[in-house]
Design an enzyme around this catalytic site. Structure first.
Site, PDB file in Angstrom:
ATOM      1  N   GLU A 184       0.832  -1.204   0.000  1.00 35.54           N
ATOM      2  CA  GLU A 184       0.000   0.000   0.000  1.00 35.54           C
ATOM      3  C   GLU A 184       0.869   1.258   0.000  1.00 35.54           C
ATOM      4  OE1 GLU A 184      -2.895   0.708   3.135  1.00 35.54           O
ATOM      5  OE2 GLU A 184      -3.825   2.280   1.927  1.00 35.54           O
ATOM      6  N   LYS A 230      -7.593 -16.562  15.038  1.00 38.12           N
ATOM      7  CA  LYS A 230      -7.783 -16.239  13.616  1.00 38.12           C
ATOM      8  C   LYS A 230      -9.245 -16.032  13.221  1.00 38.12           C
ATOM      9  CE  LYS A 230      -3.464 -18.585  12.566  1.00 38.12           C
ATOM     10  NZ  LYS A 230      -2.728 -19.645  11.898  1.00 38.12           N
ATOM     11  N   ASP A 243       2.603 -14.787  12.311  1.00 37.24           N
ATOM     12  CA  ASP A 243       1.562 -15.530  11.593  1.00 37.24           C
ATOM     13  C   ASP A 243       0.533 -14.526  11.068  1.00 37.24           C
ATOM     14  OD1 ASP A 243      -0.709 -17.006  10.868  1.00 37.24           O
ATOM     15  OD2 ASP A 243      -0.232 -18.603  12.287  1.00 37.24           O
ATOM     16  N   HIS A 245      -3.054   9.925  -1.391  1.00 34.06           N
ATOM     17  CA  HIS A 245      -3.046   8.647  -2.117  1.00 34.06           C
ATOM     18  C   HIS A 245      -2.970   8.861  -3.625  1.00 34.06           C
ATOM     19  CE1 HIS A 245      -3.443   5.470   0.993  1.00 34.06           C
ATOM     20  NE2 HIS A 245      -3.657   6.552   1.721  1.00 34.06           N
TER      21      HIS A 245
HETATM   22  C1  LIG Z   1       1.311  11.244   2.764  1.00 33.87           C
HETATM   23  C2  LIG Z   1       1.437  12.231   3.913  1.00 33.87           C
HETATM   24  C3  LIG Z   1       2.454  11.666   4.937  1.00 33.87           C
HETATM   25  C4  LIG Z   1       1.945  13.556   3.401  1.00 33.87           C
HETATM   26  O1  LIG Z   1       1.917  14.494   4.472  1.00 33.87           O
HETATM   27  P1  LIG Z   1       2.667  15.907   4.378  1.00 33.87           P
HETATM   28  O2  LIG Z   1       2.569  16.511   5.734  1.00 33.87           O
HETATM   29  O3  LIG Z   1       2.145  16.691   3.235  1.00 33.87           O
HETATM   30  O4  LIG Z   1       4.131  15.430   4.042  1.00 33.87           O
HETATM   31  P2  LIG Z   1       5.515  16.175   4.021  1.00 33.87           P
HETATM   32  O5  LIG Z   1       6.057  16.046   2.638  1.00 33.87           O
HETATM   33  O6  LIG Z   1       5.419  17.547   4.640  1.00 33.87           O
HETATM   34  O7  LIG Z   1       6.373  15.243   5.009  1.00 33.87           O
HETATM   35  C5  LIG Z   1       6.036  15.111   6.385  1.00 33.87           C
HETATM   36  C6  LIG Z   1       6.651  13.830   6.920  1.00 33.87           C
HETATM   37  O8  LIG Z   1       5.958  12.683   6.372  1.00 33.87           O
HETATM   38  C7  LIG Z   1       6.925  11.649   6.113  1.00 33.87           C
HETATM   39  N1  LIG Z   1       6.994  11.398   4.659  1.00 33.87           N
HETATM   40  C8  LIG Z   1       6.427  12.111   3.675  1.00 33.87           C
HETATM   41  N2  LIG Z   1       6.667  11.547   2.469  1.00 33.87           N
HETATM   42  C9  LIG Z   1       7.406  10.456   2.694  1.00 33.87           C
HETATM   43  C10 LIG Z   1       7.960   9.462   1.865  1.00 33.87           C
HETATM   44  N3  LIG Z   1       7.786   9.460   0.543  1.00 33.87           N
HETATM   45  N4  LIG Z   1       8.635   8.458   2.451  1.00 33.87           N
HETATM   46  C11 LIG Z   1       8.819   8.425   3.790  1.00 33.87           C
HETATM   47  N5  LIG Z   1       8.325   9.356   4.628  1.00 33.87           N
HETATM   48  C12 LIG Z   1       7.625  10.347   4.088  1.00 33.87           C
HETATM   49  C13 LIG Z   1       8.246  12.142   6.668  1.00 33.87           C
HETATM   50  O9  LIG Z   1       8.356  11.760   8.017  1.00 33.87           O
HETATM   51  C14 LIG Z   1       8.091  13.645   6.535  1.00 33.87           C
HETATM   52  O10 LIG Z   1       8.915  14.363   7.421  1.00 33.87           O
HETATM   53  P3  LIG Z   1      10.465  14.661   7.014  1.00 33.87           P
HETATM   54  O11 LIG Z   1      11.160  13.347   7.185  1.00 33.87           O
HETATM   55  O12 LIG Z   1      10.467  15.113   5.587  1.00 33.87           O
HETATM   56  O13 LIG Z   1      10.877  15.710   7.996  1.00 33.87           O
HETATM   57  C15 LIG Z   1       0.073  12.478   4.631  1.00 33.87           C
HETATM   58  O14 LIG Z   1      -0.835  13.113   3.759  1.00 33.87           O
HETATM   59  C16 LIG Z   1      -0.580  11.243   5.173  1.00 33.87           C
HETATM   60  O15 LIG Z   1      -0.103  10.610   6.121  1.00 33.87           O
HETATM   61  N6  LIG Z   1      -1.743  10.835   4.657  1.00 33.87           N
HETATM   62  C17 LIG Z   1      -2.452   9.676   5.179  1.00 33.87           C
HETATM   63  C18 LIG Z   1      -2.130   8.481   4.353  1.00 33.87           C
HETATM   64  C19 LIG Z   1      -2.420   7.191   5.094  1.00 33.87           C
HETATM   65  O16 LIG Z   1      -2.396   7.126   6.313  1.00 33.87           O
HETATM   66  N7  LIG Z   1      -2.642   6.137   4.305  1.00 33.87           N
HETATM   67  C20 LIG Z   1      -2.684   4.793   4.802  1.00 33.87           C
HETATM   68  C21 LIG Z   1      -4.000   4.402   5.339  1.00 33.87           C
HETATM   69  S1  LIG Z   1      -5.381   4.486   4.306  1.00 33.87           S
HETATM   70  C22 LIG Z   1      -6.144   2.956   4.571  1.00 33.87           C
HETATM   71  O17 LIG Z   1      -5.551   1.953   4.217  1.00 33.87           O
HETATM   72  C23 LIG Z   1      -7.246   2.799   5.506  1.00 33.87           C
HETATM   73  C24 LIG Z   1      -8.538   3.595   5.446  1.00 33.87           C
HETATM   74  C25 LIG Z   1      -8.306   5.090   5.157  1.00 33.87           C
HETATM   75  O18 LIG Z   1      -9.443   3.083   4.481  1.00 33.87           O
HETATM   76  C26 LIG Z   1      -9.080   3.362   6.843  1.00 33.87           C
HETATM   77  C27 LIG Z   1     -10.203   4.271   7.242  1.00 33.87           C
HETATM   78  O19 LIG Z   1     -11.378   3.974   6.898  1.00 33.87           O
HETATM   79  O20 LIG Z   1      -9.907   5.244   7.936  1.00 33.87           O
HETATM   80  N1  LIG Z   2      -0.575 -25.659  16.410  1.00 36.09           N
HETATM   81  C1  LIG Z   2      -1.517 -24.777  16.171  1.00 36.09           C
HETATM   82  O1  LIG Z   2      -2.678 -24.979  16.497  1.00 36.09           O
HETATM   83  C2  LIG Z   2      -1.178 -23.498  15.525  1.00 36.09           C
HETATM   84  C3  LIG Z   2       0.097 -23.239  15.093  1.00 36.09           C
HETATM   85  N2  LIG Z   2       0.413 -22.029  14.535  1.00 36.09           N
HETATM   86  C4  LIG Z   2       1.798 -21.869  14.130  1.00 36.09           C
HETATM   87  O2  LIG Z   2       2.570 -22.003  15.312  1.00 36.09           O
HETATM   88  C5  LIG Z   2       3.837 -21.393  15.115  1.00 36.09           C
HETATM   89  C6  LIG Z   2       4.174 -20.600  16.334  1.00 36.09           C
HETATM   90  O3  LIG Z   2       4.133 -21.457  17.440  1.00 36.09           O
HETATM   91  P1  LIG Z   2       5.201 -21.280  18.576  1.00 36.09           P
HETATM   92  O4  LIG Z   2       4.822 -22.201  19.670  1.00 36.09           O
HETATM   93  O5  LIG Z   2       5.359 -19.829  18.898  1.00 36.09           O
HETATM   94  O6  LIG Z   2       6.570 -21.610  17.866  1.00 36.09           O
HETATM   95  P2  LIG Z   2       7.353 -22.963  17.619  1.00 36.09           P
HETATM   96  O7  LIG Z   2       6.441 -24.121  17.466  1.00 36.09           O
HETATM   97  O8  LIG Z   2       8.321 -22.666  16.537  1.00 36.09           O
HETATM   98  O9  LIG Z   2       8.080 -23.209  19.018  1.00 36.09           O
HETATM   99  C7  LIG Z   2       8.918 -22.299  19.580  1.00 36.09           C
HETATM  100  C8  LIG Z   2       9.757 -23.011  20.621  1.00 36.09           C
HETATM  101  O10 LIG Z   2      10.957 -22.274  20.839  1.00 36.09           O
HETATM  102  C9  LIG Z   2      11.495 -22.663  22.067  1.00 36.09           C
HETATM  103  N3  LIG Z   2      12.103 -21.467  22.684  1.00 36.09           N
HETATM  104  C10 LIG Z   2      13.426 -21.187  22.663  1.00 36.09           C
HETATM  105  N4  LIG Z   2      13.681 -20.022  23.260  1.00 36.09           N
HETATM  106  C11 LIG Z   2      12.498 -19.530  23.687  1.00 36.09           C
HETATM  107  C12 LIG Z   2      12.113 -18.350  24.368  1.00 36.09           C
HETATM  108  N5  LIG Z   2      12.990 -17.426  24.744  1.00 36.09           N
HETATM  109  N6  LIG Z   2      10.809 -18.163  24.615  1.00 36.09           N
HETATM  110  C13 LIG Z   2       9.893 -19.055  24.241  1.00 36.09           C
HETATM  111  N7  LIG Z   2      10.185 -20.217  23.614  1.00 36.09           N
HETATM  112  C14 LIG Z   2      11.502 -20.450  23.325  1.00 36.09           C
HETATM  113  C15 LIG Z   2      10.349 -23.232  22.910  1.00 36.09           C
HETATM  114  O11 LIG Z   2      10.665 -24.581  23.149  1.00 36.09           O
HETATM  115  P3  LIG Z   2      10.134 -25.338  24.476  1.00 36.09           P
HETATM  116  O12 LIG Z   2       8.643 -25.323  24.405  1.00 36.09           O
HETATM  117  O13 LIG Z   2      10.712 -26.686  24.344  1.00 36.09           O
HETATM  118  O14 LIG Z   2      10.633 -24.576  25.663  1.00 36.09           O
HETATM  119  C16 LIG Z   2       9.133 -23.060  21.991  1.00 36.09           C
HETATM  120  O15 LIG Z   2       8.195 -24.090  22.147  1.00 36.09           O
HETATM  121  C17 LIG Z   2       3.717 -20.537  13.879  1.00 36.09           C
HETATM  122  O16 LIG Z   2       4.379 -21.164  12.809  1.00 36.09           O
HETATM  123  C18 LIG Z   2       2.227 -20.514  13.621  1.00 36.09           C
HETATM  124  O17 LIG Z   2       1.939 -20.301  12.280  1.00 36.09           O
HETATM  125  C19 LIG Z   2      -0.515 -21.037  14.431  1.00 36.09           C
HETATM  126  C20 LIG Z   2      -1.793 -21.230  14.861  1.00 36.09           C
HETATM  127  C21 LIG Z   2      -2.245 -22.495  15.370  1.00 36.09           C
END
Ligand SMILES: CC(C)(COP(=O)([O-])OP(=O)([O-])OC[C@H]1O[C@@H](n2cnc3c(N)ncnc32)[C@H](O)[C@@H]1OP(=O)([O-])[O-])[C@@H](O)C(=O)NCCC(=O)NCCSC(=O)C[C@@](C)(O)CC(=O)[O-]
Ligand SMILES: NC(=O)C1=CN([C@@H]2O[C@H](COP(=O)(O)OP(=O)(O)OC[C@H]3O[C@@H](n4cnc5c(N)ncnc54)[C@H](OP(=O)(O)O)[C@@H]3O)[C@@H](O)[C@H]2O)C=CC1
Length: 408
Positions: free
Chosen positions: A99, A228, A303, A403
């Protein structure tokens, strides 16, 4: 070992099944053979899918019937100072998305938070859940089962924890519906997201429940977990990490950088994220927390199906008069059920592991659990930044033009 052409022929002849190729060739050759077969059967060229940057063998625990990789562009936002229970100091956050304008938006929000001195963040609850469903004859047996569970949590913990050296059983919450009993087990899974760990541990505990009560296990997951699926239980009780991030933004920063006022953002938040969401019957009272959660999940190997509940968040925005007589913006995001890990699952894959390294959070934390807590806190601050920037864009009527400029 065999070459890809030979494997393709053997699959076509019915001698091998598509998922058996790794038994006859190395993992990359097996993936190549599947691509060849698919290219021929679907008249396609799978050059890009086949151009992946890690040994196929490293993905063996993560995928079956591998043909390559889906490559999603990854960018970075920040840095932002986070003052958390586990995360401290400045952090860059890698995000993977398709996006346009999303990273610009989050980056702008983080820039505003940085200029305001940073954000606070805390994990306030932690528990990965698995809720098996049992069959009983009726309410009398259900009550007997619940009573036994309440009195024997220690025995259940001993059984569950015998399967893991990291996981700890925190709680077992029973629910009764007619002749069904659900036991919602909650675990501290430390740095693992914990779904495999919790499932294996709960399976062991269920054997004792069946041996000691009239209950018969029907399914190890009875959907009260709830994994999920959109579910109020996760929003209320939490799942994985419940985490909140907040920041206070001086009014002049809101005007300079977001081109609007604290009052306008607060009003947009109330009418859109609170009242609008209520009228829509939404579980999410936020603008686009899912954008940051999903992009962070893809980048760091979480996940991705758990974005369903991980993005469940409430955003609050209030105009607050400060001691100097000017107005600040108080902004917060509370994510009720953010399931994240820094070990296990997809976190071991090379690109995802690199992204975790950027955050300084690859692998297990010291103490265990602290890396996953820190990841949750940083994602929450990223989500807060996204909320601030999008609400700013909506309040200043810049969403569509942003956008047009960046997203097409
Ligand atoms: C697009 C802006 C940021 C412009 O905003 P602006 O204030 O005109 O931008 P600017 O050129 O003055 O820059 C301000 C800062 O924005 C950042 N920035 C600016 N451009 C860049 C770039 N190219 N790459 C990286 N960072 C950038 C950067 O931090 C920059 O500061 P600087 O670093 O320059 O001091 C603003 O208009 C904005 O945030 N708009 C909102 C867009 C958005 O959030 N879209 C994603 C979500 S939409 C969606 O998926 C969900 C939705 C909407 O359907 C959910 C709902 O129903 O609400
Ligand atoms: N089985 C299911 O129903 C489902 C599975 N998943 C999947 O499960 C996976 C994630 O499961 P998850 O159990 O997190 O991972 P893993 O099955 O990969 O197991 C991680 C293992 O790492 C070991 N471990 C080593 N260091 C650490 C630490 N610091 N903290 C915790 N554990 C450590 C533990 O072993 P030990 O236990 O021996 O100590 C732990 O069981 C993902 O791939 C996901 O997609 C997602 C949804 C449902």
């Amino acid at each position: 070992m065999t070459d890809p052409e030979d494997l393709v022929e053997r699959v076509r002849d019915g001698e091998l099944r598509l998922h058996e190729l790794e038994d006859h060739a190395d993992h990359d050759t097996a993936a190549e053979a599947r691509r060849l077969l698919l290219e021929r059967e679907t008249a396609t060229e799978l050059e890009a899918i086949g151009d992946y940057a890690f040994p196929a063998e490293t993905a063996e625990p993560n995928i079956e019937n591998m043909i390559g990789a889906a490559q999603v562009p990854m960018g970075v936002v920040g840095p932002v100072p986070v003052s958390g229970g586990a995360a401290t100091g400045d952090h860059y956050l890698p995000l993977a998305t398709t996006e346009g304008a999303l990273l610009a938006s989050v980056n702008r929000g983080l820039g505003v938070i940085r200029s305001a001195g940073g954000a606070d963040a805390r994990v306030t609850k932690n528990g990965m859940t698995r809720a098996p469903v049992f069959r009983v004859a009726g309410v009398a047996e259900a009550a007997e089962t619940v009573e036994w569970v309440d009195e024997n949590t220690e025995a259940l913990a001993e059984a569950a924890e015998s399967t893991t050296s990291h996981g700890e059983l925190i709680d077992v919450e029973p629910y009764v519906v007619g002749d069904s009993v659900y036991l919602r087990f909650a675990y501290d899974t430390k740095d693992a997201m914990g779904m495999n760990m919790a499932t294996i541990a709960t399976g062991e505990a269920c054997e004792i429940v069946e041996a000691e009560t009239p209950a018969d296990l029907v399914a190890l997951s009875g959907n009260l977990c709830s994994d999920k699926k959109p579910a109020a239980i996760n929003a209320v009780e939490g799942r994985g990490r419940s985490v909140t991030a907040d920041a206070v933004i001086p009014g002049e920063l809101v005007e300079e950088r977001l081109h609007t006022t604290p009052e306008a953002i607060a009003e947009a938040n109330t009418r859109k994220n609170l009242t609008g969401s209520a009228k829509a019957g939404s579980l999410g009272f936020n603008a686009h927390a899912a954008n940051v959660v999903a992009a962070a999940f893809l980048a760091t190997g979480q996940d991705e199906a758990q974005v369903v509940e991980a993005a469940n968040a409430i955003t609050t925005m209030d105009a607050r008069e400060n001691e100097g007589g000017t107005t600040d913006l108080y902004a917060s995001v509370s994510l009720a059920s953010l399931e994240v890990g820094t070990v296990g699952g997809g976190t071991k894959l090379p690109t995802q592991a690199e992204a975790l390294e950027v955050l300084g959070l690859r692998g297990g934390g010291d103490p265990p659990g602290s890396n996953a807590d820190a990841l949750a806190e940083i994602i929450a601050v990223g989500a807060l930044a996204g909320e601030l920037s999008l609400l700013g864009a909506l309040s200043s009527r810049h969403l569509a033009s942003a956008h047009e400029d960046l997203g097409r």
